[in-house]
Design a protein around this motif. Sequence first.
Motif, PDB file in Angstrom:
ATOM      1  N   GLN A 287      -4.114   7.221   1.420  1.00  0.00           N
ATOM      2  CA  GLN A 287      -3.260   7.762   2.607  1.00  0.00           C
ATOM      3  C   GLN A 287      -3.927   7.519   3.830  1.00  0.00           C
ATOM      4  OE1 GLN A 287      -3.472  12.185   2.558  1.00  0.00           O
ATOM      5  NE2 GLN A 287      -1.369  12.250   2.933  1.00  0.00           N
ATOM      6  N   GLN A 288      -5.310   7.646   3.844  1.00  0.00           N
ATOM      7  CA  GLN A 288      -6.041   7.117   5.226  1.00  0.00           C
ATOM      8  C   GLN A 288      -5.815   5.394   5.453  1.00  0.00           C
ATOM      9  OE1 GLN A 288      -7.562   8.859   7.098  1.00  0.00           O
ATOM     10  NE2 GLN A 288      -7.154  10.636   6.053  1.00  0.00           N
TER      11      GLN A 288
ATOM     12  N   GLU B 112       0.784  -1.306   0.115  1.00  0.00           N
ATOM     13  CA  GLU B 112       0.166   0.003  -0.037  1.00  0.00           C
ATOM     14  C   GLU B 112       0.913   1.219  -0.011  1.00  0.00           C
ATOM     15  OE1 GLU B 112      -3.087  -0.143  -0.540  1.00  0.00           O
ATOM     16  OE2 GLU B 112      -3.160  -2.154  -0.273  1.00  0.00           O
ATOM     17  N   ILE B 113       2.029   1.124   0.686  1.00  0.00           N
ATOM     18  CA  ILE B 113       3.054   2.283   0.446  1.00  0.00           C
ATOM     19  C   ILE B 113       3.478   2.601  -0.791  1.00  0.00           C
ATOM     20  CG2 ILE B 113       5.093   3.252   1.454  1.00  0.00           C
ATOM     21  CD1 ILE B 113       4.264   2.190   4.249  1.00  0.00           C
ATOM     22  N   ALA B 114       3.774   1.257  -1.516  1.00  0.00           N
ATOM     23  CA  ALA B 114       4.281   1.568  -2.777  1.00  0.00           C
ATOM     24  C   ALA B 114       3.184   2.262  -3.781  1.00  0.00           C
ATOM     25  CB  ALA B 114       4.713   0.122  -3.496  1.00  0.00           C
ATOM     26  N   LYS B 115       1.952   1.821  -3.565  1.00  0.00           N
ATOM     27  CA  LYS B 115       0.802   2.653  -4.342  1.00  0.00           C
ATOM     28  C   LYS B 115       0.673   3.944  -3.750  1.00  0.00           C
ATOM     29  CE  LYS B 115      -2.052  -1.756  -4.527  1.00  0.00           C
ATOM     30  NZ  LYS B 115      -3.372  -2.154  -4.072  1.00  0.00           N
ATOM     31  N   LEU B 116       0.951   4.045  -2.540  1.00  0.00           N
ATOM     32  CA  LEU B 116       0.868   5.804  -2.174  1.00  0.00           C
ATOM     33  C   LEU B 116       2.070   6.694  -2.686  1.00  0.00           C
ATOM     34  CD1 LEU B 116      -0.769   7.863  -0.328  1.00  0.00           C
ATOM     35  CD2 LEU B 116       0.831   7.219   1.456  1.00  0.00           C
ATOM     36  N   GLN B 117       3.071   6.078  -2.869  1.00  0.00           N
ATOM     37  CA  GLN B 117       4.185   6.721  -3.516  1.00  0.00           C
ATOM     38  C   GLN B 117       4.077   6.824  -4.996  1.00  0.00           C
ATOM     39  OE1 GLN B 117       7.648   4.149  -2.472  1.00  0.00           O
ATOM     40  NE2 GLN B 117       7.904   4.967  -0.457  1.00  0.00           N
TER      41      GLN B 117
END
Length: 813
Positions: free
Chosen positions: A460-461, A373-378
């Motif tokens: 982000q949430q 999910e962090i990779a998607k957010l990046q």
Amino acid sequence: MMRIERIISTNLTGVGDVDLTFPVGPVVLFSKDSSRQRRLGTLLLKLFYDLKQPSASKVQSSKGLVEVWLSAESSGFHIRREFSQQADELEWTSTLEIEAETGQQVSLPETMTLGDYLFRTTLRAFREGGVLEWPENKDINYFFRRVRNLQQGGEEGLSLTKVRASMAGAQKRVKEQTESMALVKAEYDALRHEWEEAHRLQENERVLRIELKNLQEKEKILAEKMSYATKIQERITVLRQNPDYRELRHLQSELTQLEERSRDSAATLAALTHEPQVDWAVIEGLREECLDWAGLQEQVDRLAAKAQMLALKIYETQNSLQMSGYQGVSKNEVQRLRRAEEERQAAQEELELNNLSSVKSELEKIQIVGTKEIAKLQNLAVMAGVTEASKFKIAQKERHWAQWHGSKIGSFLDWALPELLGLKSIGARLSLRLAKCYQTYHVSNYKEFTNQLKEFHDQQQLVKRLQMELGQLQEKVYREEKLRKLVDSRTKTLERAFSTVNVADFPAWLNGWEDHQSKKHQLALWRDELQLELEQQQLEENKLAASVEQLREKLGNWETLTTDRDEVLTMVMKVARQLRVKDELEKEVALFAQRYYDLLGDRKLEHLAKILEPLADLERETLLSEEEGMTELAARQKERAEIRHQLEATKQSLQNSQKFTSLSSLEKKIETVKRQWMAYEDLNEALDDAQTMLEASWQEWKTKCEKPLRREKQWILSQMPSLSIKETIKSKVGAGQRDYFAYRMASAQLALGANLELPLLFSIGEMNEEQSIWEEISGYLRKLSLSRQVVLVTSNTQLCQKLAANSWQRIVV
């Protein structure tokens, strides 16, 4: 193509001693003895497929031999079989060698024959397509029948029409026996009914006899119980009349023991008084002093024994305390270990309750998901710079562009400026600005912009929520590690304490500690008691010494020599002790005797014991009242009367039972009739099954083989040499033989399929004089020899010469 190159046989009856070498190409084997050529084919069958036909391999002497050499395209084979005659049995051994560079010997499985291995075909296919014998019957109708049989069912020796006619005749004869078999069936049913009735009567009689035996046994048992109950009631009555019987028995036992001890004491005293150092007059003069001394000595001995017992207990308890491992353990240590045990148990319960093993698994899953999910957010990081102002500005530009694009004036100006003035339209400029703005955020339109912005906020949430969960789980994992360290440290502390006292857990350690404290307290009590006992013992020993000194002085007054005074004193003390024992026992005997005889009165204990013993049998019965005992006895009497009534009824039923025929004689009759009926039924069913199997087999053959057989026969006829018109007209006499040959070879070819490994051994016995058919047959066989080894065996000289003149290799046996 598999070829037989050479055959050698030695001492075989019917075949004799032969050595045959087969050249390449069609071979005609001439033998004057027509039986030898048939035995040659049978010998090959036995050799390749282990057929048990002694006539084909019977030896002329004790031993025989057959060897066969075969060759294939890339290898050769050598088969050797030795025969030996043992009494009436013929035994043989076989070997198979591959003639390569090493001469390897082949070991076949038990279920595989040489024919299976060499030719890859079955025995039936070998018989059908490898060994052919030309019929010796010269009747032309015989060949036509053989052809018809092959056309109808594929078997030259089986006429389907005759088989059907035979089966129809057999079924007709079976049906003609229907009425007689109906009578047999009726007789069987009647005998069966009679047997069932006889069996029922026999079973009833057996049940009645068993019931009679059981009732007799019940009556016997009940009579014994009633007799026993009557005796018990009589004994209970006597026991109730003598309620003091147990006390009398106890008093008698005690009195007997006391009398025995009194007699032993008197005997001991008599033995002592006969000692030369003892003067009975002196003893009688000092009787009171001796009794006083004996009493004091007994008291001293009792106190000494008690003190010794207390000293032993104190010694054992001290050793136990020293070996227990609790020496030096304080109350603070107990509290410390109890607190450690409580903390360890609380930590273990929390570990089990929280199921922290699943927490680690969940943590790993959330870490993996969080990384994704962090990779998607990046990937959506470009949207992080979007503020409310920029969002409002982009929405305003999109609205202005939409308003301009949807207005008529805007559409006119967008057309007029480039067409009339050569300028870029306002709509294009607005669209270009939006495109540059959208390009900053890697989108192409406003919808994509809003969707991507929403996706960024949602992502982000999601990442924040995952990070919170991850922190909570990491806190739980940290808590788990802390708890495990606490459990390990407390466990080590407890184990060190447990190993010191050699226990397994804290309850056992605590029990040991409480036992240690209890022993310490008991040890103090025993020490105080021992001190009191020793002081009391010292007082009694002083009294005893004064008594001894008084006896010694009185012995001096009796003019006893000074040198003998101590020895006499010792003997006097022994006699005094035994005298005291004797007086006390006599008093106890007199007391117990008075109590016993006063209680017994004019009764005789031996008579009471004979009635009441063994007394344990009456323990349960004495709990019942007399009325309950009488009620139980009346119930048993009533039960006995009922059993007697049932006995009489059963005996009457046995006397009235019908006589029945012997079951064994009925069974023999039933078996005889049953065999007749079952033979008829089996024959009828067998004929129906045979008819069904015949038709099914014929239909199967017709479906699978009829058309291929005809096609193969036509092809074989087409391959046979064409003759001149004269010879053709003349050969019509042998049309049946020609068709028979074609059908027979077609059947052989279908049996082999595409297998060209199998040599063909074509045996001809007596033959007619029609030579044209043999020219056609030999011509076809010569063509066949191009793909298979062909060996034609005959005893006809003219045919052999003709074939030899027509490129056939001749071998004479």
